[in-house]
Design an enzyme around this catalytic site. Sequence first.
Site, PDB file in Angstrom:
ATOM      1  N   GLY A 100      13.778 103.770  88.975  1.00  0.00           N
ATOM      2  CA  GLY A 100      14.647 102.791  88.342  1.00  0.00           C
ATOM      3  C   GLY A 100      13.868 101.554  87.910  1.00  0.00           C
ATOM      4  N   CYS A 101      14.466 100.764  87.052  1.00  0.00           N
ATOM      5  CA  CYS A 101      13.778  99.585  86.519  1.00  0.00           C
ATOM      6  C   CYS A 101      13.536  98.543  87.600  1.00  0.00           C
ATOM      7  CB  CYS A 101      14.560  99.002  85.349  1.00  0.00           C
ATOM      8  SG  CYS A 101      16.308  98.691  85.684  1.00  0.00           S
TER       9      CYS A 101
END
Lengths: 344, 344, 344, 344
Positions: free
Chosen positions: B147-148
Amino acid sequence: MKVGIVGATGYGGVELIRLLEGHPVFQVEAVYSSSKEQKEVREEYPHLAHYNWLLEKIDPEEMAKSVDLIFTATPSGISTTLVPQLIEAGNRVIDLSGDFRLKEEGMYEKWYGKTPGPKKYIDEATYGLVEWFSEEVKESTFISNPGCYPTATLLGLIPVVKERMIQPHSIIIDAKSGLSGAGRSLSRTAHYAEINENMKIYKVNKHQHIPEIEQTLHRFDDNIGHVTFNPHLVPMTRGIMSTIYATVKDATTREELYDVYKKAYEGSTFVRVRPLGEFPATKEVSGSNYCDIGIDYDERTNRVTIVSVIDNLVKGAAGQAIENANILMGLKAETGLGFLPMYP
Amino acid sequence: MKVGIVGATGYGGVELIRLLEGHPVFQVEAVYSSSKEQKEVREEYPHLAHYNWLLEKIDPEEMAKSVDLIFTATPSGISTTLVPQLIEAGNRVIDLSGDFRLKEEGMYEKWYGKTPGPKKYIDEATYGLVEWFSEEVKESTFISNPGCYPTATLLGLIPVVKERMIQPHSIIIDAKSGLSGAGRSLSRTAHYAEINENMKIYKVNKHQHIPEIEQTLHRFDDNIGHVTFNPHLVPMTRGIMSTIYATVKDATTREELYDVYKKAYEGSTFVRVRPLGEFPATKEVSGSNYCDIGIDYDERTNRVTIVSVIDNLVKGAAGQAIENANILMGLKAETGLGFLPMYP
Amino acid sequence: MKVGIVGATGYGGVELIRLLEGHPVFQVEAVYSSSKEQKEVREEYPHLAHYNWLLEKIDPEEMAKSVDLIFTATPSGISTTLVPQLIEAGNRVIDLSGDFRLKEEGMYEKWYGKTPGPKKYIDEATYGLVEWFSEEVKESTFISNPGCYPTATLLGLIPVVKERMIQPHSIIIDAKSGLSGAGRSLSRTAHYAEINENMKIYKVNKHQHIPEIEQTLHRFDDNIGHVTFNPHLVPMTRGIMSTIYATVKDATTREELYDVYKKAYEGSTFVRVRPLGEFPATKEVSGSNYCDIGIDYDERTNRVTIVSVIDNLVKGAAGQAIENANILMGLKAETGLGFLPMYP
Amino acid sequence: MKVGIVGATGYGGVELIRLLEGHPVFQVEAVYSSSKEQKEVREEYPHLAHYNWLLEKIDPEEMAKSVDLIFTATPSGISTTLVPQLIEAGNRVIDLSGDFRLKEEGMYEKWYGKTPGPKKYIDEATYGLVEWFSEEVKESTFISNPGCYPTATLLGLIPVVKERMIQPHSIIIDAKSGLSGAGRSLSRTAHYAEINENMKIYKVNKHQHIPEIEQTLHRFDDNIGHVTFNPHLVPMTRGIMSTIYATVKDATTREELYDVYKKAYEGSTFVRVRPLGEFPATKEVSGSNYCDIGIDYDERTNRVTIVSVIDNLVKGAAGQAIENANILMGLKAETGLGFLPMYP
């Protein structure tokens, strides 16, 4: 009543002009500037195109005769010498700079890197965090107006610190500010193409508002210890958000926490505690004197999350200064400050 | 080599198209969409005005014949069923969703509030945080792309966690993201007039990236405990900053800390550890695959401050996905990713 | 005096609430909504967190009893049926929609693509461009409040058109607006990541404000012919700038031009003609009821350049509506509207 | 081939570095600065944190030996003396300043207010508007790279001017630019809090790009006469939009107009004529070398509306400079420039 503004060409000063325009009792009699004497205000600020005001020379004796109260919206390091002169000439003063906030010797030098003003005036200055010290403000003629970050942060923290719910040394404040907080002086940091679509942290672990926050928290719990505080610039003009993390001594609940805040601020017009599950955004107080607070408790980590937002130029500067002036002059604290946030 | 993209109309998908355009080995053979079949890509994205691509129907068997590798840039909840079908048909898959990241049973339901994919595929998925797990990626044919927020946060935290310098339960992550992270789906939160000149916190203590961060940290120090993580939206399009606070077990120095980071990332092309006293701004990595890290140690509080920035759509999504694809296909990790940040 | 607001959940409606909060005579008695009946206003707009208002049901008879005047801040196509009902029940109405502005038959259908309201009401509606038609407003009980683009454009153009200085068919208006003008309804155009760091033209040569501008100009010079008008969206929340180009019949001078404008607006509180060489920026009127105008004459091309700026939600909507209400109710036009622009 | 960049610390210079990083033939051998000699590039631009480059001293003879071509991204008034020295020492030069664009005597003094460079060099300089003058560029060793506004405007106008469709003296250009066009020098105009949420017009009827536009249009139709051109600053970093209005001599149709543009640009890689009814937004070319054009014809006014957008730092500066360098060095014009816009 007549008031004067010194430093009217900075963002804090020009916001005082905006807010005082709608004040039912105070009238701006004159605006002063040492550096831009005799310049027209509207040349500096074309949004005041219909004003004919000239920036006047600072003359403390003359000012004492012509106005009832002076706001000094001057940068740190200027107020140190100017404010004592104004007071000695008999002026009531609300000082927006950081020059008379730190009471403990050595702290101003350490955090501001400058020579402090005379001890006598530092001692005399009343720290005007209105929600918590209005009784002291009433008795005073010289107010040191709180800093923008400390205002948001302290209003968020004091309820739980005062109740001694917080573990010493556990407070971390991650603060975010719009660019108007950096003032009108040109800098690469505030150059549009550099900070638009960008965000940055600055003065990491070194910001001069750290000791102001600690000094005030210690009045409510002298065991609270040091805090970690770091400010960030975000690409917007106005607004401060303090996201505050702290570990509680004993497990609590969100509902209990909420009660603490509701009780702490039930008589406060300008602090709006949001319902559980709702958190304030900065724009929801923009242009207004409100400080909105949202809270959560996380069982996993035994920490509270407190989100406190203000408009840095209103509650964080000019608005709170007027609140102080209202109280000091015997008016109701909220006089002339009931305008709503500008949204969107 | 030929690659395909599923979900090309989201921001992650269209960023894959941008980055793959300059890739010397991979060629986008086809773009797929279930909902917008037969629509022209340039209708959805006029910046691709000179492209003639049609969005094609998803057909796992057909895809296995026509391309060497599939990127799935589909939302959480879609990949759970789509990815197993693709793999069973013989496709190599890089999945950008969160659907195959959480290994422990019950965690996906708890944090995503949805039904997880088949356990077999969750077990098989390699978590592709390239700087730390490239050896596992090499052996894999199915990558779950990080994920970011976890990418920025983990790259910032792992060096000190791995060295077991951090006190358990002391980690607090205050994260800030631009709006592209919220995707292309319309919402009031992402409506321009609502979020411009504004910032807000969201999913307080509830964001689904919390267990992803904890799970990965535990691989380096299983005593590290829970973390506090809170994300904020700031008015910019691209960029994530994780400001990380953690208490160290034993007093350290900034120089010692710096050595830990330099050593940790000396072979890493895309992590740039900034000199002491310098902190990265989000725009300084915008459009690029870099993750820049700045660090400080504060003696007063015995805490480290770690600032880690990425472009959420590049290192936080499409760029890291291509790094994973490069490694998986036997290319050098940095192939086609050497472009500079776009500044200003 | 008591007023009501229909459509209080749009940006025009909520701006009426903001401005009326500070009005010394009008008091908001109730806010109405057909679609969100019984919902709390503060749920829709958390910046009104301290309000307890519920959105009430629209009942024309009841409204006529409980309030002195109604503002309808409803979208085009709703006012066509609602306003006649309100008037028939005996209400005074200030309508902010475009539904009663176009007097010539066929024009509403052509430019709005909708069925117009009853001819009787279209005929009765007074077009409330305050600076030029205040005498008509005084006599009226039903005002059609001007559009945002027409307000900025007409205030900029009327002085020279009225003096018949402009060549027929030579007027070109290049208009720019912030996103609040697009309203609160979600759309891809107004999605933050799509319009931030972006600007676009829209409704090229087709905007429904074209006939409103032409109809009004023809009242001052019926030979002026058609105008070219094109609107653009720029990435800001508030503000409209109309940059207007027109060829003069006879060569003139900047000084002569300036005199025309000074004379035209010498009694107008809210139009500020800037000194020659100075041009207004949109932020210099933000949040205020001012319209600022800058002018130039170019000998090379024999054209005038007129720059007119307003806050689209104030002078372009709620502010001008209150001016109209003031006049209609016998108050001074500027009552409650003297607040300054919010700058920065 | 080796290239050098003079003025690498401005936005044009640093954009050359970004674009040349991905160029398959050119390699940046050295970057030069008179004012910041021996300073590290990464100190000025932390997004280049992994670069070790020092800014080198300008020494024309030395440069002629070490590089094949020089880009001068120096401000107007510096190139006048620097470029002749570079050429005399034997360097091929692409000059990005405005110093060698205006051919007619007296024009540079009049519009730039400075002393022009030597006539010999002004005469020799090839105006490098690639789509229209690439044959001349091939023969040249000294290119004067077009200005940002002229590039967008001329690419939009030339097709119809060349076809002599436009009435003399009827052209009006309303241009809008992001702030990077104002450069990196600090100014109040470019101070974030002043220009954010704001837009302004500047240099009304006086911008130095007016004669550049007229001079070039006259090469296609010497009766076209003077143009009206006014630039605006809008709150974004990158992007220029020219909205162009012109009256046609004879009534035409949108379809006819479209054919003129399609034909004019059918062989041009970087000009994308949009389908009728579609208009480009600035972000749709951001970061790329594209110029996108949308067109309309309005029967009511007999005018065409032409919308032309570019990234001012790419097609409006560094990108077009590299196109010129490509052609001049015998490469294909589009070499190294095929990257896509960065969207969102």
